[in-house]
Design an enzyme around this catalytic site. Sequence first.
Site, PDB file in Angstrom:
ATOM      1  N   ASP A  42      -4.921 -13.703  -2.493  1.00  0.00           N
ATOM      2  CA  ASP A  42      -4.281 -13.399  -1.219  1.00  0.00           C
ATOM      3  C   ASP A  42      -4.305 -14.678  -0.397  1.00  0.00           C
ATOM      4  OD1 ASP A  42      -3.576 -10.862  -1.823  1.00  0.00           O
ATOM      5  OD2 ASP A  42      -4.781  -9.876  -0.279  1.00  0.00           O
ATOM      6  N   ASP A  56       2.220   2.072   3.391  1.00  0.00           N
ATOM      7  CA  ASP A  56       3.146   1.125   4.036  1.00  0.00           C
ATOM      8  C   ASP A  56       4.583   1.570   3.816  1.00  0.00           C
ATOM      9  OD1 ASP A  56       0.883  -0.529   4.187  1.00  0.00           O
ATOM     10  OD2 ASP A  56       1.524  -1.764   2.479  1.00  0.00           O
ATOM     11  N   HIS A  65     -11.128 -14.010   3.580  1.00  0.00           N
ATOM     12  CA  HIS A  65     -12.341 -13.246   3.240  1.00  0.00           C
ATOM     13  C   HIS A  65     -13.440 -14.188   2.754  1.00  0.00           C
ATOM     14  CE1 HIS A  65      -9.796  -9.350   2.423  1.00  0.00           C
ATOM     15  NE2 HIS A  65      -9.623  -9.835   3.633  1.00  0.00           N
ATOM     16  N   ASP A  67      -5.896 -13.603   9.315  1.00  0.00           N
ATOM     17  CA  ASP A  67      -4.760 -13.496   8.384  1.00  0.00           C
ATOM     18  C   ASP A  67      -3.570 -14.358   8.785  1.00  0.00           C
ATOM     19  OD1 ASP A  67      -5.962 -11.721   6.606  1.00  0.00           O
ATOM     20  OD2 ASP A  67      -5.201  -9.936   7.609  1.00  0.00           O
ATOM     21  N   GLU A  90      -9.174 -13.644  -1.528  1.00  0.00           N
ATOM     22  CA  GLU A  90      -8.440 -13.911  -0.282  1.00  0.00           C
ATOM     23  C   GLU A  90      -9.135 -15.029   0.487  1.00  0.00           C
ATOM     24  OE1 GLU A  90      -6.733 -10.702   1.876  1.00  0.00           O
ATOM     25  OE2 GLU A  90      -7.174 -11.602   3.814  1.00  0.00           O
ATOM     26  N   GLU A  98     -10.888  -6.836  -4.500  1.00  0.00           N
ATOM     27  CA  GLU A  98     -10.702  -7.877  -3.485  1.00  0.00           C
ATOM     28  C   GLU A  98     -11.953  -7.952  -2.603  1.00  0.00           C
ATOM     29  OE1 GLU A  98      -6.870  -7.871  -1.489  1.00  0.00           O
ATOM     30  OE2 GLU A  98      -7.817  -8.574   0.343  1.00  0.00           O
ATOM     31  N   HIS A 119       0.877  -1.175   0.000  1.00  0.00           N
ATOM     32  CA  HIS A 119       0.000   0.000   0.000  1.00  0.00           C
ATOM     33  C   HIS A 119       0.914   1.225   0.000  1.00  0.00           C
ATOM     34  CE1 HIS A 119      -2.480  -2.898   2.371  1.00  0.00           C
ATOM     35  NE2 HIS A 119      -3.531  -2.288   1.876  1.00  0.00           N
ATOM     36  N   ASP A 137      -0.917 -12.471   2.207  1.00  0.00           N
ATOM     37  CA  ASP A 137      -1.530 -11.419   3.029  1.00  0.00           C
ATOM     38  C   ASP A 137      -1.750 -12.051   4.406  1.00  0.00           C
ATOM     39  OD1 ASP A 137      -2.833  -9.317   4.096  1.00  0.00           O
ATOM     40  OD2 ASP A 137      -4.383  -9.152   2.557  1.00  0.00           O
ATOM     41  N   ASP A 185     -10.901 -11.567  10.763  1.00  0.00           N
ATOM     42  CA  ASP A 185      -9.887 -11.788   9.738  1.00  0.00           C
ATOM     43  C   ASP A 185      -8.529 -12.001  10.416  1.00  0.00           C
ATOM     44  OD1 ASP A 185      -8.964 -11.830   7.156  1.00  0.00           O
ATOM     45  OD2 ASP A 185      -9.002  -9.670   6.851  1.00  0.00           O
TER      46      ASP A 185
HETATM   47  C1  XUL Z   1      -7.751  -6.436   4.284  1.00  0.00           C
HETATM   48  C2  XUL Z   1      -6.911  -6.894   3.167  1.00  0.00           C
HETATM   49  C3  XUL Z   1      -6.019  -5.864   2.552  1.00  0.00           C
HETATM   50  C4  XUL Z   1      -5.921  -5.947   1.066  1.00  0.00           C
HETATM   51  C5  XUL Z   1      -5.164  -4.816   0.442  1.00  0.00           C
HETATM   52  O1  XUL Z   1      -8.505  -7.430   4.861  1.00  0.00           O
HETATM   53  O2  XUL Z   1      -6.920  -8.044   2.800  1.00  0.00           O
HETATM   54  O3  XUL Z   1      -4.762  -5.952   3.135  1.00  0.00           O
HETATM   55  O4  XUL Z   1      -5.346  -7.141   0.660  1.00  0.00           O
HETATM   56  O5  XUL Z   1      -5.646  -3.579   0.810  1.00  0.00           O
HETATM   57 CO    CO Z   2      -5.938  -9.046   1.273  1.00  0.00          CO
END
Ligand code: XUL
Ligand code: CO
Length: 438
Positions: free
Chosen positions: A296, A104, A271, A309, A268, A232, A101, A340, A307
């Site tokens: 992702d 970042d 998600h 991750d 993702e 996404e 991003h 991610d 989430d």
């Molecule tokens: C948020 C997410 C983000 C996107 C990019 O849940 O997955 O990090 O991948 O903005």
């Molecule tokens: Co993501």
Amino acid sequence: MTEYFPDVKKIAFEGADSKNPLAFKHYNADEVVMGKTMKDHLRFAVCYWHTFKGLGSDPFGGPTILREYNNAGDEMAVAEATMDAAFEFFTKLGVGYWCFHDRDIAPEADNLAETNKRLDKIVAKAKQLQADTGMKLLWGTTNAFSHRRFMAGAGTNPSAAVFAYAASQIKKAIEVTHELGGEGYVFWGGREGYDTLLNTDMKRELDHLAKLLQMAVDHKKKIGFTGQFLIEPKPKEPTTHQYDFDANTCLAFLRANGLDKDFKMNIEANHATLAMHTFQHELQVSVDNGVLGSVDANRGDMLLGWDTDQFPTNIYDTTLAMYTILNAGGLTTGGGLNFDAKLRRQSIEPNDLFHGHIGGMDAFARGLKIAAKMIEDGRFAAAVKERYATWDSGIGADIEAGRVGFEELEKYTLKNGEPEIKSGRQEMLENILNEYIR
Ligand code: XUL
Ligand code: CO
């Protein structure tokens, strides 16, 4: 130059019997599977935000993870040191791609002009490091969700001035992605959604979002950026109702607004499960609609409803994901497997970053090898083909070709009587799957 991971050499492939935690057991970059190297199939990417900016904070406590590059000096010195650490990490891990991003890589300043100047400075450094190392940018994106101005969304904010701010930020982020040769650009909905309809004009917000995406498409063409635009999907968190709920919802929105030719999906895993789908379901919906762009790669926690991750380690999930991806012809330009994923907040050693990524890469390499065998053997494809065999000739073929209507079907049913039904054989197929996963 400072070495940030001094006790790690380049991670090597040592094979399934290796007991070295800092070695690949399955990911062998140059090994050929179904006519392509693992490296070209999997197209791994490291994400900048979790990997280098994530320090273990959660809603109950601040950072737990200390990183040496954060002691480099002022904000910009830290940004530069972080970039050095990132490229050292990419190179030692042996991935080909990274993702970021805007916020970042360079800290926000007091105004947009100054913020953009800072971004340009760090982008120039990233460009040099890409040239030095051969690393490529899979995709860039913008963070239009952390700053307080975006508390009610970016493109769907009730304020036109915030919309304009978001548009300016996205414009710049697309430009720097182009400058770095990015293969794609991601739109994750951030805070595009709502918490209560008592204060929300949903129709107007969605119209504005479509306008924002159209402007992005126009600007992309204007500057000659040929990378893939990706949406996404995510169903909830941070808002209660995220507008990009899942792949099908995104497709309906894009089609309603004439944007469907310009966007693909970045699916993702975590998600998908938050939307009460499997990872494979979201991939398959995207494949069936010709919009599978990128992935992702992470996982959620079965027992937690947010989430998390986590790094992907579940071989069933990676196998089924790779089965769908391989059947669709694989990932191509603009697509990859981006981790991610973030460390748990108790994983405080620098080397934990290597362990997370090595595990994810090995899990997908195993998934790839297993899925390739499943496709080569053709047993699942044969079972599906047989299950739909009544559509290949006779009345089924007539229906598919549009040659018959209700009257003909009534005549057919009156003549043929009760249809023969067949077992779906789910248990048998699941047992066959277990023959491959071992
Ligand atoms: C948020 C997410 C983000 C996107 C990019 O849940 O997955 O990090 O991948 O903005
Ligand atoms: Co993501």
